[in-house]
Design a protein around this motif. Sequence first.
Motif, PDB file in Angstrom:
ATOM      1  N   ILE A 150       9.608 -10.231   1.210  1.00  0.00           N
ATOM      2  CA  ILE A 150       8.353  -9.667   0.409  1.00  0.00           C
ATOM      3  C   ILE A 150       9.267  -8.642  -0.628  1.00  0.00           C
ATOM      4  O   ILE A 150       9.668  -7.463  -0.188  1.00  0.00           O
ATOM      5  CB  ILE A 150       7.291  -8.945   1.028  1.00  0.00           C
ATOM      6  CG1 ILE A 150       6.441  -9.982   2.082  1.00  0.00           C
ATOM      7  CG2 ILE A 150       6.401  -8.457  -0.017  1.00  0.00           C
ATOM      8  CD1 ILE A 150       5.462  -9.108   2.977  1.00  0.00           C
ATOM      9  N   PRO A 151       9.517  -9.087  -1.818  1.00  0.00           N
ATOM     10  CA  PRO A 151      10.326  -8.394  -2.664  1.00  0.00           C
ATOM     11  C   PRO A 151      10.022  -6.787  -2.699  1.00  0.00           C
ATOM     12  O   PRO A 151      10.865  -5.950  -2.623  1.00  0.00           O
ATOM     13  CB  PRO A 151      10.506  -9.036  -4.034  1.00  0.00           C
ATOM     14  CG  PRO A 151      10.156 -10.224  -3.670  1.00  0.00           C
ATOM     15  CD  PRO A 151       9.233 -10.396  -2.426  1.00  0.00           C
ATOM     16  N   GLU A 152       8.932  -6.422  -2.774  1.00  0.00           N
ATOM     17  CA  GLU A 152       8.494  -5.131  -3.132  1.00  0.00           C
ATOM     18  C   GLU A 152       8.766  -4.341  -1.806  1.00  0.00           C
ATOM     19  O   GLU A 152       9.269  -3.143  -1.920  1.00  0.00           O
ATOM     20  CB  GLU A 152       6.969  -5.028  -3.392  1.00  0.00           C
ATOM     21  CG  GLU A 152       6.634  -3.639  -3.862  1.00  0.00           C
ATOM     22  CD  GLU A 152       7.148  -3.306  -5.380  1.00  0.00           C
ATOM     23  OE1 GLU A 152       7.151  -2.101  -5.740  1.00  0.00           O
ATOM     24  OE2 GLU A 152       7.403  -4.477  -6.223  1.00  0.00           O
ATOM     25  N   LEU A 153       8.722  -4.831  -0.418  1.00  0.00           N
ATOM     26  CA  LEU A 153       9.127  -3.976   0.691  1.00  0.00           C
ATOM     27  C   LEU A 153      10.676  -3.895   0.904  1.00  0.00           C
ATOM     28  O   LEU A 153      11.126  -2.892   1.272  1.00  0.00           O
ATOM     29  CB  LEU A 153       8.450  -4.840   1.815  1.00  0.00           C
ATOM     30  CG  LEU A 153       6.998  -5.042   2.016  1.00  0.00           C
ATOM     31  CD1 LEU A 153       6.895  -5.713   3.287  1.00  0.00           C
ATOM     32  CD2 LEU A 153       6.234  -3.550   1.989  1.00  0.00           C
ATOM     33  N   VAL A 211      -7.044   6.184   1.293  1.00  0.00           N
ATOM     34  CA  VAL A 211      -6.697   5.102   1.745  1.00  0.00           C
ATOM     35  C   VAL A 211      -6.649   3.786   0.630  1.00  0.00           C
ATOM     36  O   VAL A 211      -7.764   3.689   0.190  1.00  0.00           O
ATOM     37  CB  VAL A 211      -7.245   4.472   2.985  1.00  0.00           C
ATOM     38  CG1 VAL A 211      -6.948   2.863   3.490  1.00  0.00           C
ATOM     39  CG2 VAL A 211      -7.125   5.313   4.439  1.00  0.00           C
ATOM     40  N   HIS A 212      -5.797   3.068   0.138  1.00  0.00           N
ATOM     41  CA  HIS A 212      -6.061   2.395  -1.147  1.00  0.00           C
ATOM     42  C   HIS A 212      -5.060   0.970  -0.942  1.00  0.00           C
ATOM     43  O   HIS A 212      -4.472   0.906   0.012  1.00  0.00           O
ATOM     44  CB  HIS A 212      -5.318   3.063  -2.250  1.00  0.00           C
ATOM     45  CG  HIS A 212      -4.166   3.327  -2.161  1.00  0.00           C
ATOM     46  ND1 HIS A 212      -3.445   4.514  -1.416  1.00  0.00           N
ATOM     47  CD2 HIS A 212      -2.877   3.085  -3.026  1.00  0.00           C
ATOM     48  CE1 HIS A 212      -2.186   4.689  -1.743  1.00  0.00           C
ATOM     49  NE2 HIS A 212      -1.637   3.693  -2.424  1.00  0.00           N
ATOM     50  N   ILE A 213      -5.009   0.261  -1.771  1.00  0.00           N
ATOM     51  CA  ILE A 213      -4.362  -1.171  -1.955  1.00  0.00           C
ATOM     52  C   ILE A 213      -3.334  -0.830  -2.595  1.00  0.00           C
ATOM     53  O   ILE A 213      -3.359  -0.539  -3.856  1.00  0.00           O
ATOM     54  CB  ILE A 213      -5.225  -2.397  -2.230  1.00  0.00           C
ATOM     55  CG1 ILE A 213      -6.399  -2.504  -1.469  1.00  0.00           C
ATOM     56  CG2 ILE A 213      -4.303  -3.617  -2.546  1.00  0.00           C
ATOM     57  CD1 ILE A 213      -7.402  -3.512  -1.668  1.00  0.00           C
ATOM     58  N   ASP A 214      -2.148  -1.153  -2.260  1.00  0.00           N
ATOM     59  CA  ASP A 214      -0.855  -1.190  -3.150  1.00  0.00           C
ATOM     60  C   ASP A 214      -0.943  -2.349  -4.009  1.00  0.00           C
ATOM     61  O   ASP A 214      -0.396  -3.317  -3.442  1.00  0.00           O
ATOM     62  CB  ASP A 214       0.404  -1.035  -2.223  1.00  0.00           C
ATOM     63  CG  ASP A 214       1.528  -0.661  -3.055  1.00  0.00           C
ATOM     64  OD1 ASP A 214       1.655  -1.284  -4.404  1.00  0.00           O
ATOM     65  OD2 ASP A 214       2.572   0.180  -2.673  1.00  0.00           O
ATOM     66  N   ARG A 215      -1.268  -2.261  -5.160  1.00  0.00           N
ATOM     67  CA  ARG A 215      -1.394  -3.584  -5.989  1.00  0.00           C
ATOM     68  C   ARG A 215      -0.099  -4.334  -6.231  1.00  0.00           C
ATOM     69  O   ARG A 215       0.089  -5.414  -6.390  1.00  0.00           O
ATOM     70  CB  ARG A 215      -1.811  -3.213  -7.369  1.00  0.00           C
ATOM     71  CG  ARG A 215      -3.019  -2.435  -7.289  1.00  0.00           C
ATOM     72  CD  ARG A 215      -4.410  -3.744  -6.763  1.00  0.00           C
ATOM     73  NE  ARG A 215      -5.638  -2.845  -6.576  1.00  0.00           N
ATOM     74  CZ  ARG A 215      -6.701  -3.582  -6.225  1.00  0.00           C
ATOM     75  NH1 ARG A 215      -6.711  -5.073  -5.899  1.00  0.00           N
ATOM     76  NH2 ARG A 215      -8.071  -2.924  -6.044  1.00  0.00           N
ATOM     77  N   ALA A 216       0.949  -3.271  -6.327  1.00  0.00           N
ATOM     78  CA  ALA A 216       2.577  -3.869  -6.474  1.00  0.00           C
ATOM     79  C   ALA A 216       2.728  -4.896  -5.320  1.00  0.00           C
ATOM     80  O   ALA A 216       3.477  -5.945  -5.658  1.00  0.00           O
ATOM     81  CB  ALA A 216       3.422  -3.035  -6.869  1.00  0.00           C
ATOM     82  N   VAL A 217       2.461  -4.331  -4.083  1.00  0.00           N
ATOM     83  CA  VAL A 217       2.737  -5.063  -2.954  1.00  0.00           C
ATOM     84  C   VAL A 217       2.059  -6.510  -2.728  1.00  0.00           C
ATOM     85  O   VAL A 217       2.429  -7.586  -2.534  1.00  0.00           O
ATOM     86  CB  VAL A 217       2.454  -4.171  -1.623  1.00  0.00           C
ATOM     87  CG1 VAL A 217       2.780  -5.193  -0.235  1.00  0.00           C
ATOM     88  CG2 VAL A 217       3.713  -2.941  -1.704  1.00  0.00           C
ATOM     89  N   ALA A 218       0.668  -6.266  -3.136  1.00  0.00           N
ATOM     90  CA  ALA A 218       0.008  -7.363  -3.127  1.00  0.00           C
ATOM     91  C   ALA A 218       0.359  -8.417  -3.947  1.00  0.00           C
ATOM     92  O   ALA A 218       0.465  -9.671  -3.648  1.00  0.00           O
ATOM     93  CB  ALA A 218      -1.543  -7.126  -3.514  1.00  0.00           C
TER      94      ALA A 218
END
Length: 315
Positions: free
Chosen positions: A28-31, A150-157
Amino acid sequence: MPQLETVVAEIAAEMAARPDRGTVATYIPELGRVDPNQFAIAVALEDGSTVCGGDCGTSFSIQSVSKVFTLTLALGLAGDRLWNRVGREPSGSRFNSIVQLEQERGIPRNPFINAGAIAVTDTILSGHQPREALGEILRFLQFLADDDGVHIDRAVAASEERSGFNNRALANFMKGFGVIENTVDYVLGVYFHHCAIAMTARQLAKAGSFLAHQGRNPATGHSVVTAERARRINAIMLTCGHYDGSGEFAYRVGLPGKSGVGGAILAIVPGKASVAVWSPGLDASGNSHLGRIALEKLTARMGWSVFGAPTMADG
């Protein structure tokens, strides 16, 4: 018994000094862009206090740790009917293996491998639009953590959606066997986004507290799930929470736990505490290398294993 605050501070210092940090997930490139020189530990206690060490204010993608919370939601929606679609046995295989899925006619071995979590997500999605289902998952975690941060990391998604070819194969394979009921793209969209939820170690430890206290949120006293359901979720965490490294984790740490390839581990000390650790570098099984070591040290020093307190002869 040593003071928890002292033990946590000592472990954080020890982990900061270690040169062996594992390898960040790059599929997962962002990770793959996350700095591996980070470590956090947070212990949420029954009185509502949290003891923290290291980078406790840093948000990270919880990845597969989210599967604990989606399993909780799906059981609330479907009850034991969920087990007609997902098993409860350790896989003994890689978390994204398709071989076992073919042998077992599309029924995932447990809800914590990727195929099982996709089937669980399908259960939550049923009767909802994807945005509604994802909102329910996110609000549940915000409620448990008592924190709207607490939120969604849109870049990771987005990174997961671009690189999620194996997960697409798993979902389509299950769709062919009738295990997945909804549109595959919708199910995967929700799945990728709930894996990309971002939390701090403090938030994650608080969110898992209900599993340490017989299904009750100790901060509010309200019941999240029944005591029986909390015990059963913990049992699946103990046997299946670390993929093909679950036996090693149980042997060394002795607690129910769930890992994620973002480097987080949520561990449960029944009747005492919920513990979150985070270090992005992974071992060969895809579990946090320093996270597991830190938990092993914590349980040994505090005598917190579910299998009994360690003795001087234990190694």
